[in-house]
Design a protein around this motif. Structure first.
Motif, PDB file in Angstrom:
ATOM      1  N   LEU A  48      -6.593  -2.852  -4.379  1.00  0.00           N
ATOM      2  CA  LEU A  48      -5.609  -3.288  -3.379  1.00  0.00           C
ATOM      3  C   LEU A  48      -4.280  -3.634  -4.046  1.00  0.00           C
ATOM      4  O   LEU A  48      -3.202  -3.288  -3.542  1.00  0.00           O
ATOM      5  CB  LEU A  48      -6.130  -4.516  -2.626  1.00  0.00           C
ATOM      6  CG  LEU A  48      -6.891  -4.272  -1.332  1.00  0.00           C
ATOM      7  CD1 LEU A  48      -7.540  -5.573  -0.858  1.00  0.00           C
ATOM      8  CD2 LEU A  48      -5.953  -3.751  -0.242  1.00  0.00           C
ATOM      9  N   ALA A  49      -4.363  -4.324  -5.164  1.00  0.00           N
ATOM     10  CA  ALA A  49      -3.141  -4.712  -5.877  1.00  0.00           C
ATOM     11  C   ALA A  49      -2.373  -3.489  -6.350  1.00  0.00           C
ATOM     12  O   ALA A  49      -1.133  -3.437  -6.262  1.00  0.00           O
ATOM     13  CB  ALA A  49      -3.486  -5.610  -7.058  1.00  0.00           C
ATOM     14  N   THR A  55       3.522   0.293  -3.120  1.00  0.00           N
ATOM     15  CA  THR A  55       4.344   0.195  -1.907  1.00  0.00           C
ATOM     16  C   THR A  55       5.380  -0.926  -2.032  1.00  0.00           C
ATOM     17  O   THR A  55       5.951  -1.366  -1.031  1.00  0.00           O
ATOM     18  CB  THR A  55       3.469  -0.038  -0.664  1.00  0.00           C
ATOM     19  OG1 THR A  55       2.657  -1.206  -0.855  1.00  0.00           O
ATOM     20  CG2 THR A  55       2.574   1.159  -0.404  1.00  0.00           C
ATOM     21  N   ASN A  56       5.563  -1.378  -3.272  1.00  0.00           N
ATOM     22  CA  ASN A  56       6.617  -2.351  -3.595  1.00  0.00           C
ATOM     23  C   ASN A  56       6.418  -3.720  -2.931  1.00  0.00           C
ATOM     24  O   ASN A  56       7.368  -4.460  -2.724  1.00  0.00           O
ATOM     25  CB  ASN A  56       8.000  -1.790  -3.225  1.00  0.00           C
ATOM     26  CG  ASN A  56       9.079  -2.290  -4.163  1.00  0.00           C
ATOM     27  OD1 ASN A  56       8.840  -2.518  -5.347  1.00  0.00           O
ATOM     28  ND2 ASN A  56      10.268  -2.478  -3.629  1.00  0.00           N
ATOM     29  N   GLU A  57       5.160  -4.045  -2.621  1.00  0.00           N
ATOM     30  CA  GLU A  57       4.838  -5.380  -2.074  1.00  0.00           C
ATOM     31  C   GLU A  57       4.323  -6.234  -3.231  1.00  0.00           C
ATOM     32  O   GLU A  57       3.129  -6.511  -3.363  1.00  0.00           O
ATOM     33  CB  GLU A  57       3.815  -5.242  -0.950  1.00  0.00           C
ATOM     34  CG  GLU A  57       4.354  -4.429   0.227  1.00  0.00           C
ATOM     35  CD  GLU A  57       3.303  -4.163   1.283  1.00  0.00           C
ATOM     36  OE1 GLU A  57       3.225  -4.943   2.251  1.00  0.00           O
ATOM     37  OE2 GLU A  57       2.561  -3.184   1.140  1.00  0.00           O
ATOM     38  N   GLU A 101      -3.289 -10.608  -5.567  1.00  0.00           N
ATOM     39  CA  GLU A 101      -4.569  -9.892  -5.690  1.00  0.00           C
ATOM     40  C   GLU A 101      -4.977  -9.703  -7.151  1.00  0.00           C
ATOM     41  O   GLU A 101      -6.147  -9.893  -7.509  1.00  0.00           O
ATOM     42  CB  GLU A 101      -4.467  -8.545  -4.965  1.00  0.00           C
ATOM     43  CG  GLU A 101      -4.412  -8.716  -3.454  1.00  0.00           C
ATOM     44  CD  GLU A 101      -3.835  -7.531  -2.714  1.00  0.00           C
ATOM     45  OE1 GLU A 101      -4.011  -7.480  -1.477  1.00  0.00           O
ATOM     46  OE2 GLU A 101      -3.180  -6.673  -3.351  1.00  0.00           O
ATOM     47  N   LEU A 112      -2.345  -0.605  -4.932  1.00  0.00           N
ATOM     48  CA  LEU A 112      -1.728  -0.016  -3.745  1.00  0.00           C
ATOM     49  C   LEU A 112      -0.484  -0.813  -3.329  1.00  0.00           C
ATOM     50  O   LEU A 112       0.579  -0.237  -3.063  1.00  0.00           O
ATOM     51  CB  LEU A 112      -2.740   0.055  -2.600  1.00  0.00           C
ATOM     52  CG  LEU A 112      -2.250   0.750  -1.319  1.00  0.00           C
ATOM     53  CD1 LEU A 112      -3.387   1.544  -0.677  1.00  0.00           C
ATOM     54  CD2 LEU A 112      -1.698  -0.241  -0.309  1.00  0.00           C
ATOM     55  N   HIS A 113      -0.619  -2.134  -3.281  1.00  0.00           N
ATOM     56  CA  HIS A 113       0.543  -2.951  -2.898  1.00  0.00           C
ATOM     57  C   HIS A 113       1.672  -2.834  -3.923  1.00  0.00           C
ATOM     58  O   HIS A 113       2.852  -2.893  -3.564  1.00  0.00           O
ATOM     59  CB  HIS A 113       0.120  -4.414  -2.726  1.00  0.00           C
ATOM     60  CG  HIS A 113      -0.587  -4.679  -1.430  1.00  0.00           C
ATOM     61  ND1 HIS A 113      -1.864  -5.200  -1.351  1.00  0.00           N
ATOM     62  CD2 HIS A 113      -0.198  -4.472  -0.142  1.00  0.00           C
ATOM     63  CE1 HIS A 113      -2.226  -5.308  -0.088  1.00  0.00           C
ATOM     64  NE2 HIS A 113      -1.237  -4.876   0.664  1.00  0.00           N
ATOM     65  N   ASN A 114       1.295  -2.658  -5.178  1.00  0.00           N
ATOM     66  CA  ASN A 114       2.304  -2.445  -6.213  1.00  0.00           C
ATOM     67  C   ASN A 114       3.062  -1.149  -5.940  1.00  0.00           C
ATOM     68  O   ASN A 114       4.296  -1.098  -6.028  1.00  0.00           O
ATOM     69  CB  ASN A 114       1.604  -2.389  -7.576  1.00  0.00           C
ATOM     70  CG  ASN A 114       2.568  -2.537  -8.729  1.00  0.00           C
ATOM     71  OD1 ASN A 114       3.675  -3.038  -8.581  1.00  0.00           O
ATOM     72  ND2 ASN A 114       2.148  -2.091  -9.897  1.00  0.00           N
ATOM     73  N   ILE A 171       2.248  -9.677  -2.860  1.00  0.00           N
ATOM     74  CA  ILE A 171       0.848  -9.485  -2.454  1.00  0.00           C
ATOM     75  C   ILE A 171       0.042  -8.940  -3.632  1.00  0.00           C
ATOM     76  O   ILE A 171      -1.067  -9.400  -3.926  1.00  0.00           O
ATOM     77  CB  ILE A 171       0.748  -8.545  -1.237  1.00  0.00           C
ATOM     78  CG1 ILE A 171       1.537  -9.107  -0.050  1.00  0.00           C
ATOM     79  CG2 ILE A 171      -0.713  -8.351  -0.836  1.00  0.00           C
ATOM     80  CD1 ILE A 171       1.627  -8.162   1.134  1.00  0.00           C
ATOM     81  N   ALA A 172       0.603  -7.948  -4.319  1.00  0.00           N
ATOM     82  CA  ALA A 172      -0.079  -7.378  -5.484  1.00  0.00           C
ATOM     83  C   ALA A 172      -0.349  -8.443  -6.539  1.00  0.00           C
ATOM     84  O   ALA A 172      -1.443  -8.511  -7.116  1.00  0.00           O
ATOM     85  CB  ALA A 172       0.757  -6.248  -6.080  1.00  0.00           C
TER      86      ALA A 172
END
Length: 207
Positions: free
Chosen positions: A20-21, A27-29, A36, A23-25, A32-33
Motif C-alpha cells: 500500500l505504501a 501516487t504522490n500521497e 504505512e 502505491l501511495h508513494n 499516507i505512504a
C-alpha cells in the motif's frame, strides 16, 4: 486474522502495508505512504524479536523504502539515518550469507553514495561507490550475467561523480569501462541494454 493468530498473519499485514505504501508513494500521497511504511516497520521490528533470521531482511527493506521516501521529500538527515541502519543490518546478514545479502549491501551503498552526492559530501560518496563497485566486481566473477550490469551501473555513477569534481581522466576511464560492459550486453539483448549504451555515450559526450 492477526488478532487471532499473530504469528501466522502479522507478516502478511506488514507485507500489505508495504505494498500500500508503495502505491501511495507512486501516487504522490507521501503522508499516507509514510504512515504505512512506519506501521510495517513497527510490525517487522516486533517479529524480529522472535525470529531475527527471517525478519531482519524485511526490516532493512522497509528502512530502505522509508529512506527513499524521505529523500524524495528532502528530509536528508532522516533518509541518511534509515539508509545507514539498513546498511548495518545488511552487512550483518552478509557475514553469514554473503551470496544472498552482499548484493543488498552494494545496493544500499549505492543509495547512500547518491544521497551523499546530493548533499555535496563527495569524499564519502566516492568511498561508498568504490566499496559498492568492489562488491559487484567480486559477485560478477562468480555470476557475470547477473552482476556485470551492476558493475557498469556503479562505474557510470562513479564516473559522473568524478566528472562533477573535475577529475576528467578518472571519469573517462570509468565511463569507458561501463560502456564496454553495456555494449557487450547490448549485442545479446539490445532492447534492454542499448538505452544504457546511449546513456553512457551521452555522458562521455558531455564530459
Amino acid at each position: 486474522l492477526a488478532k487471532q493468530n499473530p504469528a501466522t498473519f502479522l507478516p502478511d499485514v506488514a507485507t500489505t502495508l508495504n505494498n500500500l505504501a508503495n502505491l501511495h508513494n507512486d501516487t504522490n500521497e507521501m503522508a499516507i505512504a509514510l504512515s504505512e511504511y512506519r506501521e510495517a516497520l513497527e510490525i517487522y521490528r516486533e517479529l524480529v524479536t522472535h525470529n531475527p533470521a527471517t525478519f531482519l531482511p524485511y526490516v532493512a527493506t522497509t528502512l530502505n523504502n522509508l529512506a527513499v521516501l524521505h529523500w524524495n521529500t528532502n528530509e536528508m538527515a532522516i533518509a541518511l539515518s534509515e539508509y545507514q541502519e539498513a546498511l548495518q543490518i545488511r552487512r550483518e546478514l552478509a557475514t553469514h550469507n554473503p551470496s544472498t545479502f552482499l548484493p543488498d549491501v552494494a545496493l544500499t551503498l549505492n543509495n547512500l553514495a547518491s544521497l551523499h552526492w546530493d548533499t555535496n559530501e563527495m569524499a564519502i560518496a566516492l568511498s561508498e561507490y568504490r566499496e559498492a563497485l568492489e562488491i559487484y566486481h567480486k559477485l560478477a566473477k562468480q555470476n557475470p550475467a547477473t552482476f556485470l550490469p551492476d558493475v557498469a551501473m556503479t562505474l557510470n555513477n562513479l564516473a559522473s561523480l568524478h566528472s562533477d569534481t573535475n577529475e576528467t581522466d578518472l571519469a573517462m576511464s570509468a565511463y569507458q569501462e561501463a560502456l564496454q560492459i553495456y555494449q557487450d550486453f547490448a549485442k545479446k539483448s539490445p532492447a534492454a541494454f542499448q538505452p544504457k549504451v546511449d546513456l553512457v555515450l551521452k555522458n562521455i559526450a558531455i564530459l
